[in-house]
Design an enzyme around this catalytic site. Sequence first.
Site, PDB file in Angstrom:
ATOM      1  N   TYR A   1      -6.021   4.542  -0.017  1.00  0.00           N
ATOM      2  CA  TYR A   1      -4.651   5.086   0.007  1.00  0.00           C
ATOM      3  C   TYR A   1      -3.617   3.978  -0.249  1.00  0.00           C
ATOM      4  O   TYR A   1      -2.717   4.122  -1.087  1.00  0.00           O
ATOM      5  CB  TYR A   1      -4.407   5.766   1.358  1.00  0.00           C
ATOM      6  CG  TYR A   1      -3.070   6.441   1.491  1.00  0.00           C
ATOM      7  CD1 TYR A   1      -2.880   7.736   1.040  1.00  0.00           C
ATOM      8  CD2 TYR A   1      -1.989   5.783   2.087  1.00  0.00           C
ATOM      9  CE1 TYR A   1      -1.652   8.370   1.166  1.00  0.00           C
ATOM     10  CE2 TYR A   1      -0.759   6.409   2.225  1.00  0.00           C
ATOM     11  CZ  TYR A   1      -0.593   7.699   1.767  1.00  0.00           C
ATOM     12  OH  TYR A   1       0.625   8.318   1.892  1.00  0.00           O
TER      13      TYR A   1
ATOM     14  N   SER B   1       4.965   5.331  -0.483  1.00  0.00           N
ATOM     15  CA  SER B   1       4.734   5.284   0.970  1.00  0.00           C
ATOM     16  C   SER B   1       5.144   3.903   1.455  1.00  0.00           C
ATOM     17  O   SER B   1       5.152   2.939   0.664  1.00  0.00           O
ATOM     18  CB  SER B   1       3.244   5.495   1.261  1.00  0.00           C
ATOM     19  OG  SER B   1       2.928   5.090   2.584  1.00  0.00           O
TER      20      SER B   1
HETATM   21  C1  BGC Z   1       0.726   8.343   5.434  1.00  0.00           C
HETATM   22  C2  BGC Z   1       0.814   8.867   6.846  1.00  0.00           C
HETATM   23  C3  BGC Z   1       1.317   7.781   7.780  1.00  0.00           C
HETATM   24  C4  BGC Z   1       2.573   7.121   7.237  1.00  0.00           C
HETATM   25  C5  BGC Z   1       3.019   5.932   8.077  1.00  0.00           C
HETATM   26  C6  BGC Z   1       2.072   7.772   5.058  1.00  0.00           C
HETATM   27  O1  BGC Z   1       2.083   7.362   3.721  1.00  0.00           O
HETATM   28  O2  BGC Z   1       0.349   9.398   4.550  1.00  0.00           O
HETATM   29  O3  BGC Z   1      -0.469   9.311   7.267  1.00  0.00           O
HETATM   30  O4  BGC Z   1       1.599   8.353   9.044  1.00  0.00           O
HETATM   31  O5  BGC Z   1       2.363   6.689   5.918  1.00  0.00           O
HETATM   32  O6  BGC Z   1       1.962   5.081   8.398  1.00  0.00           O
END
Ligand code: BGC
Length: 285
Positions: free
Chosen positions: A183, A170
Amino acid sequence: MTAPKQTSPTDSGAPSLTVPKLLTGQKALVTGANSGIGKGVAIALGQAGADVVVNYVDGDEAANAVVDEIKQAGGRAYAHRADVSSEADVAAMFARMMQEFGTIDILVSNAGLQRDSAFHDMTLDKWNKVLGVNLTGQFLCAREAVREFLRRGVVASVSRAAGKIICMSSVHQEIPWGGHANYATSKGGIKLMMESMAQELAPNRIRVNAIAPGAIRTPINTAAWNTKAAYDQLMTLVPYGRIGEPEDIARAAVWLASDQSDYVVGTTLFVDGGMTLYPGFATGG
Ligand code: BGC
């Protein structure tokens, strides 16, 4: 000239592109493939010619629909329920794949979830759940795939590499994210797990890379795009002026899994419309 901005929450204006047949006959496993990015990746790998295991943990019907779509495109596919944070489930998933497809060439470790919370309120359950699926789950699946890659080695008629692993990371492996410490920690962990694996396994011709998506239109972040106000707010973070679609990630995954990227080892490919470019600094600073 300024490019037209897409302001609609439902239409990003992303062009539909065909997927090149770069993966004919390769065997792929995509985790978390019954929705969102995983679904898009599984379908694109199928369109590229791969046989695909569609892993999911909840939602048989959605998983079967992905399988049907891959079959319609001419590929082999089946759905397999497994919790990637369970060592036994992952072992059973790989054992079945060896039976059904004989081997694995491509692992896309995509399964992931969010359990958001202010830091001072974050329960150990929320912490463990996110780390368990997002990070430990990628470890367990990658370990099984690597064991098979090492056992089998390179088959020149299939691919230049003995195997390819794509870790779904991410932008939050780089961008700190208040309210989402579990996360962001899991994605930061994926970065160094991926790089350490890539360094260790490259001599065995195993290519490990990651994709770092930005804001993609999926169920995980519906609240960030499903109203005009939310979408407009989101666009302040995306220089390219549109939300990403699962297909944007899927095409990157097909390329990273193919020999077209044979010299790409240990890299994170950001597919984020420029979200990591500090858009707040476009003016000022
Ligand atoms: C998250 C999303 C978020 C995106 C940008 C992703 O890894 O799961 O919820 O919108 O990152 O912030």
